[in-house]
Design an enzyme around this catalytic site. Sequence first.
Site, PDB file in Angstrom:
ATOM      1  N   LEU A  95       0.821  -1.210   0.000  1.00 33.02           N
ATOM      2  CA  LEU A  95       0.000   0.000   0.000  1.00 33.02           C
ATOM      3  C   LEU A  95       0.854   1.258   0.000  1.00 33.02           C
ATOM      4  O   LEU A  95       0.456   2.292  -0.534  1.00 33.02           O
ATOM      5  CB  LEU A  95      -0.932   0.009   1.220  1.00 33.02           C
ATOM      6  CG  LEU A  95      -2.016  -1.072   1.267  1.00 33.02           C
ATOM      7  CD1 LEU A  95      -2.733  -1.039   2.607  1.00 33.02           C
ATOM      8  CD2 LEU A  95      -3.007  -0.877   0.126  1.00 33.02           C
ATOM      9  N   SER A  97       5.054   3.025   1.465  1.00 35.62           N
ATOM     10  CA  SER A  97       6.306   2.863   2.187  1.00 35.62           C
ATOM     11  C   SER A  97       6.757   4.207   2.716  1.00 35.62           C
ATOM     12  O   SER A  97       6.569   5.243   2.065  1.00 35.62           O
ATOM     13  CB  SER A  97       7.377   2.271   1.269  1.00 35.62           C
ATOM     14  OG  SER A  97       8.568   2.019   1.971  1.00 35.62           O
ATOM     15  N   GLY A  99       9.733   6.182   5.775  1.00 35.68           N
ATOM     16  CA  GLY A  99      11.124   6.182   6.179  1.00 35.68           C
ATOM     17  C   GLY A  99      11.495   5.055   7.112  1.00 35.68           C
ATOM     18  O   GLY A  99      12.661   4.668   7.193  1.00 35.68           O
ATOM     19  N   MET A 100      10.500   4.521   7.848  1.00 35.97           N
ATOM     20  CA  MET A 100      10.852   3.451   8.775  1.00 35.97           C
ATOM     21  C   MET A 100       9.964   2.220   8.650  1.00 35.97           C
ATOM     22  O   MET A 100      10.210   1.216   9.319  1.00 35.97           O
ATOM     23  CB  MET A 100      10.821   3.951  10.222  1.00 35.97           C
ATOM     24  CG  MET A 100       9.451   4.194  10.812  1.00 35.97           C
ATOM     25  SD  MET A 100       9.588   4.627  12.586  1.00 35.97           S
ATOM     26  CE  MET A 100       7.857   4.610  13.051  1.00 35.97           C
ATOM     27  N   LYS A 121       1.496  -2.871   8.915  1.00 33.64           N
ATOM     28  CA  LYS A 121       2.636  -1.959   8.920  1.00 33.64           C
ATOM     29  C   LYS A 121       3.824  -2.696   9.512  1.00 33.64           C
ATOM     30  O   LYS A 121       3.765  -3.191  10.648  1.00 33.64           O
ATOM     31  CB  LYS A 121       2.305  -0.711   9.746  1.00 33.64           C
ATOM     32  CG  LYS A 121       3.312   0.411   9.626  1.00 33.64           C
ATOM     33  CD  LYS A 121       2.775   1.671  10.301  1.00 33.64           C
ATOM     34  CE  LYS A 121       3.663   2.872  10.057  1.00 33.64           C
ATOM     35  NZ  LYS A 121       3.097   4.109  10.630  1.00 33.64           N
ATOM     36  N   ASP A 227       2.055  15.620  13.677  1.00 34.46           N
ATOM     37  CA  ASP A 227       2.320  15.486  12.236  1.00 34.46           C
ATOM     38  C   ASP A 227       1.010  15.480  11.463  1.00 34.46           C
ATOM     39  O   ASP A 227       0.809  14.669  10.557  1.00 34.46           O
ATOM     40  CB  ASP A 227       3.117  14.216  11.974  1.00 34.46           C
ATOM     41  CG  ASP A 227       3.726  14.172  10.570  1.00 34.46           C
ATOM     42  OD1 ASP A 227       3.870  15.247   9.961  1.00 34.46           O
ATOM     43  OD2 ASP A 227       4.042  13.073  10.090  1.00 34.46           O
TER      44      ASP A 227
END
Length: 371
Positions: A95, A97, A99-100, A121, A227
């Site tokens: 679905l 990607s 940074g982690m 995830k 965020d």
Amino acid sequence: LSKVHARVSQTAAGFEITDLGSKNGTYVAGARVAPEAPTAVKDGDVVGIGPYSFRLFKPASFVTWLKAGAGEEDQTRTGTHDVVAAPRMEIVGRLGSGGMADVMLARRIGPGGFKKEIALKRLLPEVAGDRHFVDMFLQEAKISAHINHPNVIQIFDLGFDGAHYFIAMEYVPGWDLATVMRAARRLGVAVPVGVACRIARDICEGLAAAHTCTGDEGKPLDIVHRDVSPHNVLLSQAGIAKISDFGISRAADSIRRTRPGEIKGKLAYMAPEQLVPSLGVVDKRSDVFGAAVTIWERFTGGPLFPRGDSVETMQAVLHQKIVPLVDKRADVPAELSAAVMKALARHPKDRTADIAALGADVVAGAQFGDV
């Protein structure tokens, strides 16, 4: 264990494991071990071999662990080993990607032909051995699990499959708000005021649920997302907006704090106090600012602050004149425009006090029906 994957042996000090050149790797406490090199395993460590996880104990430690109530989930006990079955899931596709972590579409498989689509995830292997990223990942799951609201992505499970930490969560067929906004710009379509208001209301209600969330003992968790942006708002095919990705959120009793000098979040949606700490503490009002930027862009169809280099964006967030919504769209009610402008106040003390108040102002400022 597989004769071609890894070998576990007991030593006078405890255990050691040797990866026998496997393709998928062998993991101890989340870190991949070097092939053909015996690696010490501490009492109680989780060892990942293929689709299985083994927790290795000395006999006395194993009894203590069981008496403490651990290991009561689906498991098979053999000797001094505790073998935890891997979650019965099949991966359908990717679905997205970040940074982690990767986010995969998966199906949870159950008895009698049961299947349920979920979003999975998974922490990326290259950061899985970094305690900083592992703490962030685990924190996201623990914080999100407390929030139960239709405008927040729901968390179903947190686990470790021997190779990856994973979070199993609600799958929302649809798109993130940033994708929807880009598509509208390409088509030259202005989103109707009623639709934009509905999305704004959902964002505010989801964040309000997070801000007022309490822990198991009823104590406020004081969660701050930090965020809020169109990238972290998922819009379902039914038109319902849901807040996602609490990966860098903060709770008052969080085990992790932001490192000194570390800025976390998307610059164009960050409150000024996140960029310049002397302006005030980062709290729920910081989420109000991020939500207001997102709402402003949802109505106008364009960015509020420039997306140049980091310095340009930061300077714009701190100093650029903000144009009221009524000057961008004549069909936006003046009351709604004023509510968004108050939420965009640069100093926290001048800003709308909480996200629920912004949601109420949005509802009061415009009438809208079902979408």
